[in-house]
Design a protein around this motif. Structure first.
Motif, PDB file in Angstrom:
ATOM      1  N   MET A   1      29.321  59.082  29.835  1.00  0.00           N
ATOM      2  CA  MET A   1      29.442  58.433  31.133  1.00  0.00           C
ATOM      3  C   MET A   1      28.686  57.111  31.154  1.00  0.00           C
ATOM      4  N   SER A   2      27.540  57.029  30.480  1.00  0.00           N
ATOM      5  CA  SER A   2      26.796  55.767  30.402  1.00  0.00           C
ATOM      6  C   SER A   2      27.616  54.699  29.695  1.00  0.00           C
ATOM      7  N   GLY A   3      28.301  55.091  28.631  1.00  0.00           N
ATOM      8  CA  GLY A   3      29.161  54.146  27.937  1.00  0.00           C
ATOM      9  C   GLY A   3      30.298  53.667  28.806  1.00  0.00           C
ATOM     10  N   THR A   4      30.877  54.571  29.596  1.00  0.00           N
ATOM     11  CA  THR A   4      31.973  54.185  30.478  1.00  0.00           C
ATOM     12  C   THR A   4      31.498  53.208  31.546  1.00  0.00           C
ATOM     13  N   ILE A   5      30.342  53.476  32.135  1.00  0.00           N
ATOM     14  CA  ILE A   5      29.818  52.589  33.182  1.00  0.00           C
ATOM     15  C   ILE A   5      29.549  51.197  32.621  1.00  0.00           C
ATOM     16  N   ALA A   6      28.927  51.133  31.460  1.00  0.00           N
ATOM     17  CA  ALA A   6      28.616  49.837  30.856  1.00  0.00           C
ATOM     18  C   ALA A   6      29.889  49.055  30.534  1.00  0.00           C
ATOM     19  N   ALA A   7      30.855  49.722  29.891  1.00  0.00           N
ATOM     20  CA  ALA A   7      32.083  49.030  29.499  1.00  0.00           C
ATOM     21  C   ALA A   7      32.919  48.639  30.712  1.00  0.00           C
TER      22      ALA A   7
ATOM     23  N   TRP B   1      27.763  55.034  24.074  1.00  0.00           N
ATOM     24  CA  TRP B   1      27.760  56.501  24.024  1.00  0.00           C
ATOM     25  C   TRP B   1      26.918  56.995  22.841  1.00  0.00           C
ATOM     26  N   LYS B   2      27.089  56.353  21.685  1.00  0.00           N
ATOM     27  CA  LYS B   2      26.336  56.740  20.489  1.00  0.00           C
ATOM     28  C   LYS B   2      24.850  56.509  20.683  1.00  0.00           C
ATOM     29  N   ILE B   3      24.483  55.398  21.322  1.00  0.00           N
ATOM     30  CA  ILE B   3      23.071  55.056  21.500  1.00  0.00           C
ATOM     31  C   ILE B   3      22.402  55.968  22.520  1.00  0.00           C
ATOM     32  N   THR B   4      23.077  56.185  23.653  1.00  0.00           N
ATOM     33  CA  THR B   4      22.483  56.960  24.750  1.00  0.00           C
ATOM     34  C   THR B   4      22.759  58.455  24.656  1.00  0.00           C
ATOM     35  N   GLY B   5      23.797  58.821  23.941  1.00  0.00           N
ATOM     36  CA  GLY B   5      24.195  60.221  23.897  1.00  0.00           C
ATOM     37  C   GLY B   5      24.951  60.683  25.116  1.00  0.00           C
ATOM     38  N   LYS B   6      25.309  59.746  26.016  1.00  0.00           N
ATOM     39  CA  LYS B   6      25.997  60.080  27.254  1.00  0.00           C
ATOM     40  C   LYS B   6      27.296  59.286  27.364  1.00  0.00           C
TER      41      LYS B   6
ATOM     42  N   GLU C   1      36.092  57.961  19.121  1.00  0.00           N
ATOM     43  CA  GLU C   1      36.482  57.032  20.172  1.00  0.00           C
ATOM     44  C   GLU C   1      36.582  55.611  19.635  1.00  0.00           C
ATOM     45  N   PHE C   2      35.624  55.222  18.804  1.00  0.00           N
ATOM     46  CA  PHE C   2      35.636  53.875  18.224  1.00  0.00           C
ATOM     47  C   PHE C   2      36.851  53.677  17.329  1.00  0.00           C
ATOM     48  N   VAL C   3      37.104  54.644  16.460  1.00  0.00           N
ATOM     49  CA  VAL C   3      38.268  54.541  15.562  1.00  0.00           C
ATOM     50  C   VAL C   3      39.563  54.501  16.353  1.00  0.00           C
ATOM     51  N   LEU C   4      39.679  55.356  17.368  1.00  0.00           N
ATOM     52  CA  LEU C   4      40.883  55.426  18.181  1.00  0.00           C
ATOM     53  C   LEU C   4      41.166  54.095  18.859  1.00  0.00           C
ATOM     54  N   ALA C   5      40.115  53.387  19.288  1.00  0.00           N
ATOM     55  CA  ALA C   5      40.295  52.100  19.955  1.00  0.00           C
ATOM     56  C   ALA C   5      40.550  50.972  18.960  1.00  0.00           C
ATOM     57  N   PHE C   6      39.926  51.044  17.795  1.00  0.00           N
ATOM     58  CA  PHE C   6      39.982  49.926  16.855  1.00  0.00           C
ATOM     59  C   PHE C   6      41.304  49.832  16.106  1.00  0.00           C
ATOM     60  N   VAL C   7      41.994  50.961  15.912  1.00  0.00           N
ATOM     61  CA  VAL C   7      43.203  50.927  15.073  1.00  0.00           C
ATOM     62  C   VAL C   7      44.300  50.072  15.702  1.00  0.00           C
ATOM     63  N   GLY C   8      44.330  49.951  17.028  1.00  0.00           N
ATOM     64  CA  GLY C   8      45.364  49.124  17.657  1.00  0.00           C
ATOM     65  C   GLY C   8      45.231  47.650  17.309  1.00  0.00           C
ATOM     66  N   PRO C   9      44.077  47.015  17.625  1.00  0.00           N
ATOM     67  CA  PRO C   9      43.902  45.618  17.215  1.00  0.00           C
ATOM     68  C   PRO C   9      43.998  45.422  15.705  1.00  0.00           C
TER      69      PRO C   9
END
Length: 481
Positions: free
Chosen positions: A277-283, A270-275, A203-211
């Motif tokens: 959905m938690s990453g989506t809510i935070a972001a 997501w990496k820190i929590t393992g969830k 997910e991180f790589v997929l998002a970072f390649v654009g910028p």
């Protein structure tokens, strides 16, 4: 999963739908809004029956019978009478091929369609007008040609945006994630990736390649700028493209959904929590805070002169334009963050929707069978759906439950099931293995009230009601995460 016996009785999935009804065979639709019933008043479908030798013999009209009630458990399928036709095999369903659409098709790089939305022409005209005014101050000798140069800049800028989106697309395809389309629109572009990344790292790589690609393009334009003379048309164009790509990279790195930086933040949480959905809510909530900051902060920065213009110059029409731009950007970010939350919740619950679990048990009836007799057979078999078949057991049509509700009980011995059925099309045959987004896509491709569910081998499994799918979907979405 129920197994069919040697008698050929159709198998069923979950005979209990998400919304139990009693007293009706297939009455899960809203009885207050039934579809118009189609009755056959010119023939008496109960007039003829066939004897054991297949010859017609006159009989008395069937007496009205009570509608069968939904059983608590599947009835014994081995006690079927010889008069009940057998369901044969149906053609295996084919997945519908859909063209996503979304504007003017420009091409298919890497097999992914690229569309230009109608809103792009509006922003292209706006860029042409604004950049043309700047060229008039820098290169007044161009005259009216400045608008042609400005139009070229607008096209080149969106070509850079396309490269940005292609970076996301190539990364998604590398991770075997299907990409539905790329669309260039009012504020940039979007790559519609149909599945979520399996790991936070991807997910991180997929998002970072654009910028990253936008930063690389800015560097390329900077190097090219060193080779041309300042104050010329190539120099102005290269400088503008360098600055615009830097802005695109910086803006997309902001840590809030739906921006690329928000997806990177989601991957980290997501990496820190393992969830996920938690990453989506935070972001998403960071994205909403970012939207408020843009709405308030951008006009204040303009008024303060921090963006390169004096406070005296930032009055009048420019102030209104800046405020309007800030409001549009804030609305896009806020809406995108909310949509990201909803889509994450949707994808979390979609796997719960399985055609096999929602399918109703069905009984086969021939074309001229009276409705009352068909309902009696369904009640005896513990079924909640009717499939009209030919003498060889090949399914022809599905009896609509809303049409059954619309037929008064005293008319049912005189109405044939064929008058209440909808002819089967290829799109109305769905695989019992479908679930989640694939199931919803199949139903959206061919809107209908009922669908014939078949195994991959073509064996009939049962009937799927669109109303059952909708209720299951609503119930799944109502549950907390």
């Amino acid at each position: 999963m129920d197994e069919s016996g040697g008698s050929g009785q159709p198998r069923s999935g979950n005979d209990q739908s998400t919304d139990r009804h009693t007293g009706r065979t297939a009455s899960t639709a809203d009885p207050a809004h039934p579809e118009p019933a189609t009755t056959d008043t010119t023939t008496d479908p109960a007039r003829n029956e066939r004897d054991d030798k297949g010859n017609d013999k006159p009989t008395e009209p069937a007496k009205p019978t009570e509608e069968p009630t939904e059983p608590d458990a599947p009835a014994d399928t081995t006690g079927r009478t010889r008069a009940t036709p057998r369901l044969g095999k149906s053609r295996a369903p084919q997945k519908p091929k859909k063209e996503p659409g979304g504007g003017l098709l420009m091409g298919r790089p890497f097999g992914v369609p690229v569309y230009v939305a109608p809103s792009w022409f509006l922003v292209a005209a706006l860029i042409t007008w604004v950049f043309g005014g700047q060229l008039d101050r820098v290169l007044p000798e161009l005259g009216a040609l400045r608008y042609l140069v400005s139009l070229f800049f607008a096209v080149a800028f969106y070509a850079s945006v396309l490269v940005h989106e292609l970076a996301h697309t190539v990364a998604a395809l590398r991770f075997k994630l299907p990409v539905r389309r790329i669309q260039l629109q009012f504020f940039g572009g979007v790559s519609e990736i149909e599945k979520e990344s399996e790991t936070p790292g991807r997910e991180f790589v997929l998002a970072f390649v654009g910028p990253l690609l936008s930063l690389i393009l800015a560097g390329v334009f900077y190097l090219a700028l060193q080779t041309v003379e300042a104050g010329t048309v190539p120099g102005v164009l290269l400088a503008g493209l360098m600055i615009s790509n830097l802005i695109v990279a910086a803006f997309n790195l902001l840590p809030g959904l739906p921006l690329d930086g928000g997806r990177m933040l989601r991957a980290v949480v997501w990496k820190i929590t393992g969830k996920p959905m938690s990453g989506t809510i935070a972001a998403a909530w960071v994205g909403r805070a970012l939207a408020v900051s843009v709405l308030i902060g951008l006009p204040l920065l303009t008024q303060s002169g921090a963006l390169g213009s004096s406070a005296e110059d930032s009055v009048g029409m420019d102030t209104v334009t800046d405020a309007l731009l800030a409001a549009i950007l804030a609305a896009i970010i806020w809406t995108g963050a909310g949509n990201s939350l909803r889509m994450a919740r949707l994808r979390e619950h979609l796997p719960e929707l399985r055609a096999r679990n929602l399918t109703r048990r069905a009984v086969p009836v021939e074309t001229n069978t009276p409705l009352s007799e068909a309902l009696r057979r369904a009640n005896d078999a513990g079924a909640r759906a009717l499939v009209v078949v030919d003498p060889d057991g090949e399914p022809l049509s599905l009896v609509r439950e809303a049409a059954i509700v619309g037929v008064p009980e005293h008319r049912r011995p005189w109405v044939s099931v064929s008058g209440l059925a909808q002819d089967l099309t290829d799109g109305m045959r769905v695989s019992a293995e479908l679930s989640g987004e694939e199931l919803l896509d199949a139903l959206r491709a061919t809107p209908a009230t009922e669908y014939l569910v078949v195994e991959e081998s073509g064996e009939i499994y049962g009937v799927l009601s669109a109303a059952d799918v909708e209720r299951a979907f609503v119930k799944a979405m109502a549950r907390p995460n």
